[in-house]
Motif scaffolding. Structure first.
Motif, PDB file in Angstrom:
ATOM      1  N   VAL A 133      -8.344   4.940   6.449  1.00  0.00           N
ATOM      2  CA  VAL A 133      -8.373   3.504   6.198  1.00  0.00           C
ATOM      3  C   VAL A 133      -7.434   3.136   5.042  1.00  0.00           C
ATOM      4  O   VAL A 133      -6.777   2.089   5.064  1.00  0.00           O
ATOM      5  CB  VAL A 133      -9.816   3.015   5.940  1.00  0.00           C
ATOM      6  N   ILE A 134      -7.326   4.039   4.069  1.00  0.00           N
ATOM      7  CA  ILE A 134      -6.410   3.780   2.951  1.00  0.00           C
ATOM      8  C   ILE A 134      -4.965   3.920   3.412  1.00  0.00           C
ATOM      9  O   ILE A 134      -4.103   3.106   3.068  1.00  0.00           O
ATOM     10  CB  ILE A 134      -6.721   4.724   1.773  1.00  0.00           C
ATOM     11  N   LEU A 135      -4.721   4.947   4.229  1.00  0.00           N
ATOM     12  CA  LEU A 135      -3.370   5.129   4.765  1.00  0.00           C
ATOM     13  C   LEU A 135      -2.964   3.921   5.606  1.00  0.00           C
ATOM     14  O   LEU A 135      -1.822   3.453   5.536  1.00  0.00           O
ATOM     15  CB  LEU A 135      -3.342   6.404   5.610  1.00  0.00           C
ATOM     16  N   GLY A 136      -3.904   3.406   6.392  1.00  0.00           N
ATOM     17  CA  GLY A 136      -3.602   2.241   7.219  1.00  0.00           C
ATOM     18  C   GLY A 136      -3.347   1.000   6.380  1.00  0.00           C
ATOM     19  O   GLY A 136      -2.426   0.220   6.652  1.00  0.00           O
ATOM     20  N   PHE A 137      -4.139   0.837   5.341  1.00  0.00           N
ATOM     21  CA  PHE A 137      -3.977  -0.304   4.440  1.00  0.00           C
ATOM     22  C   PHE A 137      -2.616  -0.236   3.749  1.00  0.00           C
ATOM     23  O   PHE A 137      -1.880  -1.226   3.666  1.00  0.00           O
ATOM     24  CB  PHE A 137      -5.123  -0.286   3.413  1.00  0.00           C
ATOM     25  N   TRP A 138      -2.276   0.952   3.292  1.00  0.00           N
ATOM     26  CA  TRP A 138      -0.953   1.194   2.715  1.00  0.00           C
ATOM     27  C   TRP A 138       0.133   0.908   3.759  1.00  0.00           C
ATOM     28  O   TRP A 138       1.191   0.352   3.449  1.00  0.00           O
ATOM     29  CB  TRP A 138      -0.894   2.642   2.236  1.00  0.00           C
TER      30      TRP A 138
ATOM     31  N   VAL B   9      -0.423   7.672  -3.355  1.00  0.00           N
ATOM     32  CA  VAL B   9      -1.320   7.671  -4.513  1.00  0.00           C
ATOM     33  C   VAL B   9      -0.837   6.668  -5.554  1.00  0.00           C
ATOM     34  O   VAL B   9      -1.630   5.906  -6.118  1.00  0.00           O
ATOM     35  CB  VAL B   9      -1.428   9.088  -5.120  1.00  0.00           C
ATOM     36  N   TYR B  10       0.494   6.622  -5.758  1.00  0.00           N
ATOM     37  CA  TYR B  10       1.015   5.682  -6.744  1.00  0.00           C
ATOM     38  C   TYR B  10       0.758   4.240  -6.315  1.00  0.00           C
ATOM     39  O   TYR B  10       0.341   3.407  -7.129  1.00  0.00           O
ATOM     40  CB  TYR B  10       2.516   5.920  -6.960  1.00  0.00           C
ATOM     41  N   SER B  11       1.002   3.942  -5.030  1.00  0.00           N
ATOM     42  CA  SER B  11       0.767   2.577  -4.545  1.00  0.00           C
ATOM     43  C   SER B  11      -0.663   2.154  -4.810  1.00  0.00           C
ATOM     44  O   SER B  11      -0.933   1.061  -5.312  1.00  0.00           O
ATOM     45  CB  SER B  11       1.021   2.483  -3.037  1.00  0.00           C
ATOM     46  N   VAL B  12      -1.592   3.064  -4.437  1.00  0.00           N
ATOM     47  CA  VAL B  12      -3.004   2.727  -4.589  1.00  0.00           C
ATOM     48  C   VAL B  12      -3.361   2.601  -6.066  1.00  0.00           C
ATOM     49  O   VAL B  12      -4.034   1.648  -6.484  1.00  0.00           O
ATOM     50  CB  VAL B  12      -3.887   3.787  -3.898  1.00  0.00           C
ATOM     51  N   ALA B  13      -2.870   3.557  -6.873  1.00  0.00           N
ATOM     52  CA  ALA B  13      -3.251   3.561  -8.282  1.00  0.00           C
ATOM     53  C   ALA B  13      -2.685   2.346  -9.012  1.00  0.00           C
ATOM     54  O   ALA B  13      -3.390   1.679  -9.773  1.00  0.00           O
ATOM     55  CB  ALA B  13      -2.774   4.851  -8.945  1.00  0.00           C
ATOM     56  N   SER B  14      -1.403   2.033  -8.766  1.00  0.00           N
ATOM     57  CA  SER B  14      -0.798   0.942  -9.537  1.00  0.00           C
ATOM     58  C   SER B  14      -1.397  -0.403  -9.155  1.00  0.00           C
ATOM     59  O   SER B  14      -1.607  -1.270 -10.005  1.00  0.00           O
ATOM     60  CB  SER B  14       0.716   0.921  -9.323  1.00  0.00           C
ATOM     61  N   ARG B  15      -1.687  -0.589  -7.853  1.00  0.00           N
ATOM     62  CA  ARG B  15      -2.263  -1.873  -7.454  1.00  0.00           C
ATOM     63  C   ARG B  15      -3.758  -1.927  -7.717  1.00  0.00           C
ATOM     64  O   ARG B  15      -4.311  -3.002  -7.982  1.00  0.00           O
ATOM     65  CB  ARG B  15      -2.010  -2.128  -5.978  1.00  0.00           C
TER      66      ARG B  15
ATOM     67  N   ILE C  29     -17.688   1.449   1.218  1.00  0.00           N
ATOM     68  CA  ILE C  29     -16.311   1.214   0.788  1.00  0.00           C
ATOM     69  C   ILE C  29     -15.309   1.259   1.949  1.00  0.00           C
ATOM     70  O   ILE C  29     -14.503   0.341   2.086  1.00  0.00           O
ATOM     71  CB  ILE C  29     -15.914   2.210  -0.322  1.00  0.00           C
ATOM     72  N   PRO C  30     -15.334   2.301   2.811  1.00  0.00           N
ATOM     73  CA  PRO C  30     -14.296   2.341   3.843  1.00  0.00           C
ATOM     74  C   PRO C  30     -14.309   1.110   4.752  1.00  0.00           C
ATOM     75  O   PRO C  30     -13.259   0.519   5.007  1.00  0.00           O
ATOM     76  CB  PRO C  30     -14.641   3.603   4.643  1.00  0.00           C
TER      77      PRO C  30
ATOM     78  N   ALA D 227     -10.953  -1.105  -4.321  1.00  0.00           N
ATOM     79  CA  ALA D 227     -11.899  -0.231  -3.619  1.00  0.00           C
ATOM     80  C   ALA D 227     -11.211   1.043  -3.173  1.00  0.00           C
ATOM     81  O   ALA D 227     -11.768   2.147  -3.283  1.00  0.00           O
ATOM     82  CB  ALA D 227     -12.493  -0.965  -2.418  1.00  0.00           C
ATOM     83  N   ALA D 228      -9.964   0.906  -2.682  1.00  0.00           N
ATOM     84  CA  ALA D 228      -9.217   2.085  -2.240  1.00  0.00           C
ATOM     85  C   ALA D 228      -8.982   3.028  -3.406  1.00  0.00           C
ATOM     86  O   ALA D 228      -9.064   4.252  -3.263  1.00  0.00           O
ATOM     87  CB  ALA D 228      -7.889   1.666  -1.621  1.00  0.00           C
ATOM     88  N   PHE D 229      -8.713   2.457  -4.578  1.00  0.00           N
ATOM     89  CA  PHE D 229      -8.470   3.275  -5.761  1.00  0.00           C
ATOM     90  C   PHE D 229      -9.704   4.111  -6.090  1.00  0.00           C
ATOM     91  O   PHE D 229      -9.620   5.321  -6.320  1.00  0.00           O
ATOM     92  CB  PHE D 229      -8.102   2.367  -6.941  1.00  0.00           C
ATOM     93  N   ILE D 230     -10.873   3.454  -6.072  1.00  0.00           N
ATOM     94  CA  ILE D 230     -12.107   4.170  -6.398  1.00  0.00           C
ATOM     95  C   ILE D 230     -12.377   5.273  -5.381  1.00  0.00           C
ATOM     96  O   ILE D 230     -12.680   6.425  -5.725  1.00  0.00           O
ATOM     97  CB  ILE D 230     -13.279   3.182  -6.461  1.00  0.00           C
ATOM     98  N   LEU D 231     -12.213   4.932  -4.091  1.00  0.00           N
ATOM     99  CA  LEU D 231     -12.470   5.914  -3.032  1.00  0.00           C
ATOM    100  C   LEU D 231     -11.503   7.086  -3.129  1.00  0.00           C
ATOM    101  O   LEU D 231     -11.906   8.259  -3.077  1.00  0.00           O
ATOM    102  CB  LEU D 231     -12.346   5.220  -1.673  1.00  0.00           C
TER     103      LEU D 231
END
Lengths: 327, 328
Positions: free
Chosen positions: A136-141, B78-84, B280-281, B302-306
């Motif tokens: 789900v995170i990969l898809g969101f990305w 990981v960077y995309s998720v972490a920075s946002r 979360i998912p 939420a993605a960052f936490i997960l």
């Protein structure tokens, strides 16, 4: 259960035999519990198959096998066919596999032969972590970061250079579509193929490699002539496991494929797959027939998913691929 | 360079005719000597060998590039998720309920965090004992054929698309009843069971046969051996397997989308409640389908936490694995 037919221990009477009969009972109970637990896995498979077929029965009896090729999906009119979805599933999985097999094998060769030991122990776990990213995170990305990149950079580039090919024919528009979905699936499949193949390559006997080297083979010739041929079947099995993963992925594909309802020649346009259609439509199903058809989709998915897995098991008799897959 | 023979070309590529040491009689051979290698010359490859070595280098470079590409993709994601995600994080984000309406700024994801924790805990409580018992059956009790059959069943179960598992549990527990956190746990338990069972089996196989034989020689019964010798020896590995399965289960969305309500907007720990549990998912999935920037911001958080939880669990289990004596 067979254990319960054993003789029930020595006669009670002193402490020793009481301990012994307690031991017997303990053994039987543990054996029974373990067997029950193990049978649950078999039961789960059977129950899943039964429930899915049961749920799909209305659709199966209405549409039969023509469901697989019929391409109209109009729930409001009771016309349902999975042709577009079968096509979309095949195309996305095929592209994912075409990209991830060479990539995965290359990574595996790097990790097993080329990289220095210290580098291996860093990059190996990192590649496996790629597999740990939730879909789900990969898809969101894929929607918010990767899609815009494709739309602005990669797709216009491919279109201008290879636009004469129908698959790159359409002018890129949104960034979501079959191309995006295929690449996201590639990201998910590469670590699977890479980690299984790496484990395979590490099992190739050192003597064989040393022998080839002693005959003057370069390192690539050792890979080409010794390592790859002796583990080809296992790599094929890894590819099948990756295929199973790609076929069944629902969430990430739903997010980036754009929920199209027609077959387009160009990869830059929208499409849909079996799994993602289930994820999209379940909440808004308008009729019993539509729900049954979604179960029918799940049934198709179950059959091809299991076939891919069984194929992997059969190809790689020598090597236990399930061990790595379940990691 | 690991290749000890990379720089000795004569041996393979330019043998003198008939293996004669050529340069010893330069005067006799006359112009023919031009074709023969000069043993006193520098040991550098030429011609065919140079091409072969070039190809080998190119292949290595390609493989290195492929590995770096994979690492780069991981880094970018990981960077995309972490920075946002990091910019959204705050105490309020972790403790507040999400806003009641779409398109509103602020709010938190507390119900989803609590819901995920409850669902995962329950799923682990179901899958872990069954998985360990299954592994024990495979290593301690089963004959060759039953073991094969069970192993095949586990691998197939692992290969069932998770969306199908979700649909199965929906048909089994939700149709005619109601959505519930328990249904979600049940689905996740099915996903986690083969992971735990297979990984535990691997660890149990690593328990030295000598320990079992020693117990047998003392006349210890099987179940006491399992309880007192096998399981304690394998404890670290079993824990690793479970943590990895938890990390995997925590990110699964497909089994949960039919089973948990998007209307569950307040913190609840009751897995049998009538609303289903937020998690979360599914929360990320729902927000990603609504084109709304405040929703996207919450989804990144939420993605960052997960992702942080999952990657830390992975790293942790690896560290644990390295420390435990039975690791590979």
């Amino acid at each position: 259960m067979s254990a319960s037919t054993k003789p029930a221990g020595a006669l009670p009477g002193n402490t020793r035999s009481r301990v012994r009969s307690a031991d017997r009972i303990g053994d039987v109970v543990l054996h029974g519990l373990c067997m029950l637990a193990a049978l649950l896995a078999v039961l789960a498979i059977a129950a899943i198959a039964y429930k899915v077929i049961d749920g799909a029965s209305a659709s199966i009896s209405r549409f039969g096998l023509g469901f697989l090729v019929h391409s109209k999906w109009q729930p409001n009119f009771g016309i349902l066919g999975a042709g577009v979805l079968v096509y979309g599933t095949a195309v996305t999985s095929l592209i994912a596999l075409l990209l991830s097999v060479p990539l995965g094998i290359s990574i595996a060769l790097y990790l097993s032969m080329v990289a220095p030991l210290r580098v291996r122990s860093v990059i190996g776990p990192l590649v496996e972590m790629l597999a740990a990213i939730p879909s789900v995170i990969l898809g969101f990305w894929g929607i918010l970061v990767f899609g815009p990149f494709l739309q602005r950079r990669l797709e216009p580039f491919l279109h201008s250079v290879l636009g004469f090919l129908p698959i790159f024919g359409a002018t890129p528009t949104t960034g979501t579509g079959v191309f995006n979905a295929s690449l996201i699936l590639t990201i998910m499949v590469v670590p699977i193929i890479a980690s299984i193949s790496r484990d395979l390559f590490l099992t190739v006997p050192q003597e064989l490699k040393d022998g080839a080297t002693a005959l003057g083979a370069t390192r690539w010739e050792v890979l080409r002539g010794v390592v790859l041929p002796s583990s080809a079947s296992g790599v094929a099995a890894a590819a099948f496991l990756g295929l199973g993963r790609a076929l069944g992925e629902a969430i990430a594909v739903t997010q980036v494929i754009g929920a199209g309802s027609a077959i387009h020649a160009s990869l830059f346009q929208t499409g849909d797959t079996l799994a993602s259609r289930i994820a999209e439509e379940y909440a808004g199903a308008v009729s019993k027939l539509q729900i049954a058809s979604l179960f029918y989709l799940a049934f198709i998915l179950l059959v091809i998913g299991l076939l891919a897995n069984i194929a992997a098991q059969l190809i790689a008799r020598r090597f236990d691929v399930g061990r790595v897959a379940a990691r | 360079m690991n290749d000890p023979f990379g720089s000795s070309p004569e041996a393979t590529d330019r043998p003198g005719p008939g293996g004669q040491p050529a340069a010893e009689e330069p005067d006799v051979l006359g112009p023919l000597a031009m074709d023969l290698p000069d043993p006193s010359g520098p040991l550098t490859p030429s011609g065919h060998l140079r091409r072969r070595q070039l190809i080998s280098r190119l292949a290595e470079a390609t493989q290195t590039a492929a590995a770096l590409l994979a690492v780069a993709v991981l880094g970018i994601v990981v960077y995309s998720v972490a920075s946002r995600g990091a910019s959204v994080l705050s105490i309020g984000f972790l403790t507040k309920d999400p806003p009641q309406f779409v398109g509103v700024r602020g709010g938190g994801i507390a119900p989803a965090i609590v819901g995920t924790a409850v669902i995962i805990a329950l799923a682990t409580a179901v899958a872990m004992p069954i998985g360990i018992l299954t592994a024990l059956y495979l290593t301690e009790f089963a004959g060759r054929w039953p073991a094969r059959a069970i192993r095949l069943a586990l691998d197939l179960l692992n290969g069932v698309p998770t969306i199908v598992v979700g649909l199965f549990v929906f048909g089994l527990l939700v149709v005619g009843h109601h959505q519930s956190g328990f249904a979600g746990s049940f689905a996740l338990a099915i996903v986690m069971l083969p992971l735990i069972a297979r990984a535990t089996q691997e660890v149990l196989l690593l328990v030295p046969a000598g320990l079992r034989e020693a117990a047998d020689a003392l006349g210890v019964s099987r179940w006491r051996t399992v309880r007192g010798v096998v399981l304690p020896t394998a404890r670290g590995g079993i824990l690793t397997a479970t943590v990895l399965a938890v990390a995997r289960g925590a990110g699964e969305t497909a089994p949960l989308i039919f089973l948990s309500s998007i209307f569950a907007n307040t913190v609840s720990v009751n897995p049998f409640g009538h609303q289903g549990l937020a998690n979360i998912p599914v929360y990320i999935f729902t927000l990603s389908e609504e084109a709304n920037r405040y929703g996207f911001a919450r989804a990144w958080g939420a993605a960052f936490i997960l992702l942080a939880f999952i990657l830390l669990a992975n790293l942790g289990s690896r560290a644990l694995n390295r420390r435990s004596t039975l690791s590979r």
